[in-house]
Design an enzyme around this catalytic site. Structure first.
Site, mmCIF file in Angstrom:
data_model
loop_
_atom_site.group_PDB
_atom_site.id
_atom_site.type_symbol
_atom_site.label_atom_id
_atom_site.label_comp_id
_atom_site.label_asym_id
_atom_site.label_seq_id
_atom_site.Cartn_x
_atom_site.Cartn_y
_atom_site.Cartn_z
ATOM 1 N N GLY A 190 11.864 -68.540 -9.126
ATOM 2 C CA GLY A 190 12.577 -69.795 -9.260
ATOM 3 C C GLY A 190 13.638 -69.664 -10.326
ATOM 4 N N GLY A 233 17.034 -74.358 -15.625
ATOM 5 C CA GLY A 233 18.283 -74.602 -16.330
ATOM 6 C C GLY A 233 18.686 -73.432 -17.213
ATOM 7 N N GLY A 242 17.459 -70.064 -16.987
ATOM 8 C CA GLY A 242 17.393 -68.704 -16.480
ATOM 9 C C GLY A 242 16.432 -68.615 -15.310
ATOM 10 C CG ASP A 256 10.747 -81.109 -20.221
ATOM 11 O OD1 ASP A 256 10.821 -82.260 -19.727
ATOM 12 O OD2 ASP A 256 11.478 -80.174 -19.867
#
Ligand SMILES: *[C@@H]1O[C@H](CO)[C@@H](O)[C@H](O)[C@H]1NC(C)=O
Ligand SMILES: *[C@@H]1O[C@H](CO)[C@@H](O)[C@H](O)[C@H]1NC(C)=O
Ligand SMILES: *[C@@H]1O[C@H](CO)[C@@H](O)[C@H](O)[C@H]1NC(C)=O
Ligand SMILES: *[C@@H]1O[C@H](CO)[C@@H](O)[C@H](O)[C@H]1NC(C)=O
Ligand SMILES: *[C@@H]1O[C@H](CO)[C@@H](O)[C@H](O)[C@H]1NC(C)=O
Ligand SMILES: *[C@@H]1O[C@H](CO)[C@@H](O)[C@H](O)[C@H]1NC(C)=O
Ligand SMILES: *[C@@H]1O[C@H](CO)[C@@H](O)[C@H](O)[C@H]1NC(C)=O
Ligand SMILES: *[C@@H]1O[C@H](CO)[C@@H](O)[C@H](O)[C@H]1NC(C)=O
Length: 692
Positions: free
Chosen positions: A358, A361, A363, A479
């Site tokens: 995947g 944002g 890398g 987060d």
């Protein structure tokens, strides 16, 4: 070999005999003159980690150790006023400094020339530059005058960039600042100067008591440009004491730089300070720029040769050890393991697209298998141009390397190669939870049953509780969201992506300068204060509970207007007594009603807009384990308030949706919002939209 060493030693001794003996001495007009600090130990008072390197007399204020400070002041105070009530005298200073950052391009934090009432102020490192602390900031009784050479942009103090010069009076919010540059006299105009280049820079600071103007001038060489880069009109009379300590202060933060002063002169009165000549100053460590003699060249060549040999031997031994052994448990206990780039390259088949799991944002994430142990790993490769990425990287190593919990994705190690940063994690075969919750494709990602969801929820809660209370320091995740919850082979939920986590000690105030997180999960107070704490994690956890039960994102622009914001929709239905309407229809009614109700109520409780009304993760855990009853009508009062703000809020969402929803969602789900006192970004009730 022995003969070679003896020869080298003999040459070294000879060199020291031949070297011109630099000495500190009083300059013209009673000033100070230190062309290097080799003989100045008695005249300079050092504090913090500042030291004078004995071999060459280089003044080192800080090294690459994080969050420390260094002070170097002339040992006796100088009289800067003719009498206690007299006016401040003119003064001039010239010095040569160098800032060598740990990571090229990223400074930490900066250096300042200061006039201070104390040679060792009770100050903090990091953004405080070792000059002030959080309680005396801006206080008129500080009597501090400083010129900062700052290489980190602190939003807290309104810094303009990460390479600036500022004049500070009693505070670190500069009275006047400018990007580091100089006016070249050869007509080429304003030329930028990189403070973090690691090269020597010359600086001049002149105060004229008649015109009451402070001028600051910088240059990459000893030629003083005739026009200063910073000129500020201020009468220092009320600011200075009669006697002041004169010198330097520097500090490091999360990222560190070595701050050096190569030479310094200072004079009181209008006569100017003595000029410094680079060739008579100590050399900086590292790649040598100018050599004193051919002898020195010969010497450094042989020294370099010996060094290379030693490094090669060590390198060989380390490699040999590493190749022989897979990662052992005890090694993990020491801290995260440092991998070689080759090892990771081989593990991921040279970072082939095929192995790409995947891209986020910052890398890409690759799947890999360690050749020696056969262990499966996930390698997050952080793109080197992103400064934010590097910061994230450093904080990840020092934080999560030591965290150990079964509901946390373990960081196994790391590697840095030029600008590329690689983080090695345990491999999570089932990927991230958001795929299961939001993907339409049932073949690839089967619908999760309620027991599976409940199990994941409990796991994540227990992982978050560990972060908040189980470790020696409070770790704020910042987060929490479904896409940061990864599933291992047994479908246990594990919290990942601690890149944004910052540590702060139990009890101390979390101070942060920006809001980090994802729209839709950001607690409302974050947009006002910018201070993430355990309770803002709880807010995001509440959003996570709702999205897990309802199988949709916190904000879904495709949904009908009344269902746009999941939290409000759930609350609306809850008040109407039909809260089960919001449950994910993909579960086809197959769930334990009591548990689902409890989780929904808990989700609403956690996402209360008032931080103090949210439960702690410890309490959340008790609710989930059925040891306590979730209180009713958690948001009743607040709902009334929300009603009032509704219209305003919907206007905002609509305008936001039309402009930036798509862009934001697809490329970079993480969102960094600078907070400054002048322009606090305000989201009504904190529901800021995010989607993909
Ligand atoms: C440095 O200290 C020594 C010993 O205290 C003193 O004799 C000398 O004058 C001082 N030099 C300067 C430049 O102040
Ligand atoms: C920096 O200096 C301190 C104090 O002198 C020392 O303990 C530390 O090991 C040094 N760090 C580095 C990276 O050289
Ligand atoms: C300085 O000013 C203070 C009050 O402003 C006064 O009390 C004091 O006597 C003055 N000292 C001198 C030396 O003039
Ligand atoms: C902050 O600095 C002031 C003045 O130097 C000092 O009195 C005070 O103790 C310091 N406070 C802390 C918390 O270090
Ligand atoms: C400024 O510092 C002085 C002495 O340290 C203290 O008495 C005073 O309360 C401080 N003022 C403010 C506004 O913090
Ligand atoms: C600038 O300097 C004055 C003192 O002359 C001070 O009172 C003021 O607060 C300073 N700060 C800023 C940001 O202007
Ligand atoms: C400061 O700079 C200005 C030019 O910008 C110059 O006129 C003035 O003489 C300078 N003052 C000092 C003290 O260097
Ligand atoms: C110093 O730098 C300036 C501007 O780059 C240049 O014009 C000047 O010739 C240099 N002086 C010396 C002595 O190298």
């Amino acid at each position: 070999m022995a003969a070679c060493l003896t020869l080298t030693w003999a040459l070294f001794s000879l060199l020291f005999l031949l070297l011109p003996l630099a000495k500190s001495q009083q300059g013209g007009g009673g000033g100070l003159y230190f062309p290097g600090f080799k003989y100045a130990a008695a005249n300079i008072s050092l504090a913090g980690i500042a030291k004078i390197q004995p071999a060459n007399g280089l003044l080192e204020l800080t090294n690459h150790t994080s969050r420390l400070l260094g002070h170097a002041f002339y040992s006796s105070p100088l009289r800067l006023k003719t009498s206690p009530n007299g006016s401040a005298l003119s003064f001039s200073t010239c010095f040569v400094f160098s800032i060598v950052p740990e990571y090229a391009k990223l400074g930490g934090h900066g250096l300042a020339f200061a006039l201070s009432p104390s040679p060792n102020p009770a100050a903090l490192p990091s953004q405080y530059l070792g000059l002030l602390n959080s309680s005396d900031m801006g206080n008129f009784s500080n009597h501090l005058f400083a010129v900062e050479f700052d290489t980190v942009q602190d939003f807290e103090f309104g810094d303009i960039n990460d390479n600036h010069i500022g004049i500070d009076i009693n505070s670190l919010a500069s009275n006047k600042s400018t990007a580091a540059a100089y006016y070249a006299d050869d007509g080429s105009g304003k030329v930028d100067l990189n403070l973090k280049s690691g090269k020597p820079n010359f600086a001049w600071i002149d105060y004229d008591s008649r015109s009451t103007v402070v001028n600051v001038t910088v240059s990459p060489n000893s030629t003083k440009p005739s026009k200063p880069i910073l000129s500020y009109k201020v009468d220092l009379t009320p600011i200075l004491d009669e006697y002041m300590y004169v010198g330097f202060s520097a500090s490091t933060g999360l990222l560190a730089s070595s701050h050096y002063v190569l030479g310094w002169s200072f004079a009181i009165g209008g006569g100017g300070s003595r000029a410094l000549d680079l060739s008579s100053l100590p050399l900086l460590p590292g790649p040598k720029k100018n050599h004193r003699s051919a002898l020195a060249i010969g010497l450094s060549v042989s020294a370099v040769f010996v060094l290379i040999l030693a490094i090669a031997t060590v390198f060989y031994l380390v490699r040999k050890m590493r190749n022989a052994d897979p990662i052992e448990d005890w090694e993990l206990d020491i801290g995260p393991h440092r991998f070689s780039y080759r090892e990771l390259k081989r593990a991921t088949n040279g970072f082939k697209g095929k192995e790409l799991l995947g891209a986020g944002g910052f890398g890409q994430v690759y799947r890999g298998t360690l050749v020696n142990s056969g262990a499966e790993i996930a390698v997050k490769r952080i793109s080197h141009e992103s400064k934010q990425g590097l910061r994230e990287f450093v904080s990840e190593i020092s934080t999560i390397g030591r965290l150990r919990h079964r509901n946390i994705v373990q960081l196994l190690g790391w590697c840095r190669r030029r600008g590329d940063l690689l983080l090695v994690y345990e491999f999570m075969p089932n990927g991230s939870l958001d795929k299961f919750l939001f993907d339409g494709d049932l073949k690839k990602t089967p619908t999760l049953s309620w027991p599976q969801r409940f199990h994941i929820i409990k796991g994540v809660a227990s992982g978050l509780l560990y972060l908040h209370e189980g470790y020696e320091q409070v770790v704020i995740h910042r987060d929490v969201k479904a896409s940061n919850v990864l599933l291992d082979a047994e479908m246990n939920g594990r919290l990942g992506d601690f890149g944004l986590a910052r540590l702060y000690d139990h009890g101390s105030n979390p101070s942060t300068t920006r809001v980090v997180g994802t729209l839709g999960y950001l607690a409302p107070e974050l947009s006002r204060t910018g201070k993430a704490d355990a309770l803002s994690d709880v807010y995001a956890f509440g959003a996570f509970l709702l999205e897990t039960v309802c199988g949709r994102r916190p904000i879904e622009p495709k949904a009908p207007a009344e269902e746009l914001v999941l939290m409000d929709w759930a609350w609306e239905r809850y008040r109407e007594g039909r809260v089960l309407d919001v449950v994910d229809s993909k579960m086809e009614g197959q769930f334990d009603e009591r548990e689902v109700l409890m989780v929904l109520k808990l989700g609403l409780l956690c996402s209360n807009s008032k931080p103090h009304q949210r439960p702690s993760m410890r309490l959340v855990m008790r609710y989930l384990d059925g040891e306590a009853e979730v209180p009713e009508s958690a948001r009743a009062q607040e709902a009334l308030e929300a009603e009032r703000g509704r219209i305003e809020f919907e206007d905002f969402i609509n305008s936001f949706a039309s402009s930036s929803f798509e862009k934001m969602g697809s490329s970079d789900p993480s969102f960094v919002m600078p907070v400054s006192a002048n322009s606090p970004p305000s989201f009504p009730y904190g529901y800021a939209g995010h989607t993909r």
